[in-house]
Design an enzyme around this catalytic site. Structure first.
Site, PDB file in Angstrom:
ATOM      1  CG  HIS A  26      -1.815  -1.173   1.314  1.00  0.00           C
ATOM      2  ND1 HIS A  26      -1.375  -2.433   1.651  1.00  0.00           N
ATOM      3  CD2 HIS A  26      -3.152  -1.281   1.094  1.00  0.00           C
ATOM      4  CE1 HIS A  26      -2.403  -3.276   1.645  1.00  0.00           C
ATOM      5  NE2 HIS A  26      -3.493  -2.596   1.302  1.00  0.00           N
ATOM      6  CG  HIS A 260      -5.822   2.307  -0.631  1.00  0.00           C
ATOM      7  ND1 HIS A 260      -5.858   3.071   0.511  1.00  0.00           N
ATOM      8  CD2 HIS A 260      -6.141   1.040  -0.243  1.00  0.00           C
ATOM      9  CE1 HIS A 260      -6.175   2.297   1.533  1.00  0.00           C
ATOM     10  NE2 HIS A 260      -6.360   1.052   1.106  1.00  0.00           N
ATOM     11  CD  GLU A 405     -20.332  -5.387  24.534  1.00  0.00           C
ATOM     12  OE1 GLU A 405     -21.291  -5.630  25.273  1.00  0.00           O
ATOM     13  OE2 GLU A 405     -20.361  -4.531  23.618  1.00  0.00           O
ATOM     14  CG  HIS A 467     -29.741 -11.227  26.294  1.00  0.00           C
ATOM     15  ND1 HIS A 467     -30.366 -10.571  25.262  1.00  0.00           N
ATOM     16  CD2 HIS A 467     -29.195 -10.242  27.080  1.00  0.00           C
ATOM     17  CE1 HIS A 467     -30.230  -9.266  25.412  1.00  0.00           C
ATOM     18  NE2 HIS A 467     -29.520  -9.046  26.498  1.00  0.00           N
TER      19      HIS A 467
END
Length: 674
Positions: A26, A260, A405, A467
């Site tokens: 890159h 890129h 999280e 859950h």
């Protein structure tokens, strides 16, 4: 051309040469961000290339890890021991210059990066660890810990949700020694960022509690340096320096997505050299650049020597604190002194409650154990008693990560890699999905971050299928180099913690919400990953029942009932498949003899992992569908987690294996046939 300009040009050309030779890489970010990277390394970064790991160095994280050639070129020029030949082997097998920076492979690489945005969260972890250690050990007359954390990121990092999670946490925590350089070139693989990304990144970070600085000309070393100086002067807020750059600067592909993620091509590299006035051949460095950077070496060495003087003074004034600091740096836990963690509770106890008690016993004797939860500490039960909270003005041990999280996992990776702390983090098992990418990086880097995952099964009950974790154990076990512990009771939970903090890889400790029966047969044998919990009276069992977690009690109950029908079962507890699988073949055979093909696996999760143990003839008492909203006891019954169902499956596999055995001639009958 000044020495600084020539050095920046050298960095650019080395990057282009390495990528061209590899025919992969890159170049865009490397060419555009070279001035800011040079400015940081030459003028601001507190480092010593001759000893890249001296403790009070500044940390640098290349969050935009695809720009690895830029980092490698800097490490080569600044004397980190990366050679010309290393650059020539960019992205090749066993080289010190892999495609993305890898921790433990290249001196000067603080953390493995590449998954965009995670590097920013890692940097937050570094900065948080620095502050926590400074709060604990610095004295008014003697500063032991005092360094900055820098990250270089790009537009892609800013698009990732984890960057916002981490930036929000950093602003809340007032991490004033965190400085992020944002290479704003406004180009991604698909083209202009306007296709998908039009937000005002600066205003967003200001709203998150950051100082935001702007450099309009990414080629102006003076402007970049001044911005970094201003950032270092802000002690109450992390700083974001937005640097406007041109992707692929100096090449014919500048400003386009074509540079890129692909080599420039030989013709364009030649054009780059011409545009930069660079007349040397591939991988050649102008002597004046080497001479110029050599002049900086004494200042870099002084960074370490000054710290060594501070350490000497600290040791003289505060000898006990100095010895404590050395213990924190070592980060070892002596479980020989922690026998009490294996004490059996007097009554039934959820393993999350066992975990809370055991964690606190460990934490009392090892103050460098720190951590927290994604806003679930009182449900996960991971609060360190009397540990205090972690804030800018409070030197505590309980970290409030908020409902973040993914960032939480990556922050803990950074905290561990900083050194001086042993971090853990916690959430519900089902939400391990949210931080899987960070857990994967823990495993890839081989670092012992501990993930405490409570509410482990359909035992969550009334909260329902959203859950109730079903496939999460399979997901976690599919990650290479991680230990997934699902303990059956308190003693197996203790073994999970001992294994976690005496090993070098991450561990997921998966814990029950509901109380579990405490078994007499459990203990330190759980450190083998799998062991005989209750054996048959025969030399060769009729059937083997293999269980983990809450289902061990079910297996033991089924064994007792099977005896009434003349079937003598062995019960194997399997709290950690990964540990069992690395035991000797002799040990594994002693637990799961290959001659016994009648086997039943029992676990309140998907059956996928278990077929390697039960084989073609075995059965699985598992759950391969989503759960439902109902009380836990009803859920277990509906889903077949009853002794009657286990017995049914055991008899089925015993009959099936008996039929198979009848079809296989014995050695004696074979001889008679001849």
């Amino acid at each position: 051309m000044t020495n600084e300009e020539l050095t920046v040009s050298t960095i650019r050309v080395l990057c282009a040469d390495a990528i061209e030779k590899a025919n992969s890489g890159h170049p865009g970010i490397c060419l555009g961000a070279a001035p800011m990277a040079y400015t940081l390394f030459a003028k601001h970064l507190k480092h010593n290339p001759k000893n890249p790991n001296f403790f009070d160095r500044d940390r640098f994280v290349l969050s935009a890890g695809h720009g690895s050639a830029l980092l490698y070129s800097l490490l080569h020029l600044f004397g980190y021991g990366l050679t010309k030949e290393d650059l020539m082997r960019f992205r090749q097998h066993t080289s010190k210059t892999p495609g993305h920076p890898e921790y433990g492979v290249t001196a000067g690489v603080e953390v493995s990066t590449g998954p965009l945005g995670q590097g920013v969260a890692n940097a937050v972890g570094f900065a948080l660890a620095e502050r926590m250690l400074a709060q604990r050990f610095n004295k008014p007359d003697c500063t032991l810990i005092n360094h900055y954390t820098y990250a270089l990121c790009g537009d892609g990092c800013m698009m990732e949700g984890i960057e916002n999670e981490a930036a929000s946490f950093a602003g809340t925590q007032k991490l004033g020694k965190l400085i992020v350089l944002y290479d704003s070139n406004r180009i991604t693989i698909e083209g202009s960022t306007d296709l998908a990304f039009t937000e005002d990144v600066g205003k967003r970070h200001e709203a998150l509690g950051w100082q935001v600085l702007r450099v309009k000309n990414g080629e102006d070393i003076g402007q970049i340096s001044a911005a970094i100086t201003l950032a270092k002067g802000e002690t109450e807020k992390p700083s974001l320096i937005i640097v406007d750059t041109t992707i692929g600067y100096g090449s014919p592909l500048a400003g386009t997505s074509k540079c890129h993620g692909a080599p420039l091509g030989a013709a364009n590299v030649k054009a780059l050299r011409k545009a930069l006035g660079y007349k040397l051949g591939a991988f050649e460095v102008p002597p004046q650049v080497n001479d110029f950077l050599a002049e900086l070496a004494p200042a870099f060495a002084k960074n370490e020597s000054d710290w060594n003087k501070a350490v000497k003074s600290y040791k003289s004034k505060y000898p006990e604190e100095y010895e404590e600091f050395q213990k924190w740096r070592k980060g070892a836990i002596d479980f020989a002194e922690l026998d009490s963690i294996y004490e059996q509770p007097a009554k039934d106890e959820a393993t999350r409650a066992s975990s809370q008690r055991i964690l606190n016993i460990i934490a009392r004797q090892n103050p460098y154990v720190v951590g927290g939860s994604a806003d679930l500490a009182t449900s996960n039960l991971v609060v360190i008693a009397d540990g205090g909270d972690v804030f800018a003005d409070e030197a505590g041990r309980n970290i409030h990560f908020g409902i973040r999280e993914h960032a939480m996992g990556a922050i803990c990776n950074g905290m561990y890699l900083h050194g001086g702390l042993l971090p853990f983090c916690a959430t519900f098992s089902v939400f391990s999905d949210y931080m899987k990418a960070a857990i994967r990086m823990s495993a890839l880097m081989n670092i012992p971050v501990v993930y405490v995952l409570s509410h482990d099964s359909i035992g969550v009950g009334e909260d329902g299928p959203t859950h109730q974790p079903i496939e999460q154990l399979t997901m976690l076990r599919s990650i290479p180099n991680i230990k997934v512990f699902r303990p059956a009771d308190a003693k197996e939970t203790a073994a999970a913690y001992e294994s976690a903090w005496t090993g070098k890889s991450p561990t997921a400790i998966v814990l029950s919400r509901q109380p579990l029966k405490q078994q007499k047969c459990t203990g330190t044998d759980a450190l083998y990953g799998g062991y005989i919990a209750a054996d048959s009276s025969k030399e060769t069992p009729d059937v083997i029942l293999i269980a983990s977690g809450s289902e061990l009690a079910l297996a033991l109950e089924a064994k007792a009932k099977l005896m009434n029908d003349g079937i003598d079962a062995r019960v194997v507890s399997m709290p950690c498949m990964e540990l069992f699988d690395i035991q000797t073949a002799k040990y594994r055979e002693s637990v799961l003899p290959s001659g016994v093909r009648a086997r039943v696996a029992i676990e309140a999760g998907r059956s996928t992992n278990w077929y390697k143990y039960v084989g073609l003839d075995g059965e699985c008492c598992c759950i391969d569908s989503f759960g439902m909203s109902a009380p836990a006891n009803i859920m277990f019954e509906i889903c077949g987690f009853t002794s009657d169902n286990v017995i049914k499956l055991a008899k089925k596999t015993v009959r099936a294996c008996a039929k198979v055995a009848d079809l296989i001639p014995t050695a004696k009958s074979e001889e008679s046939d001849e």
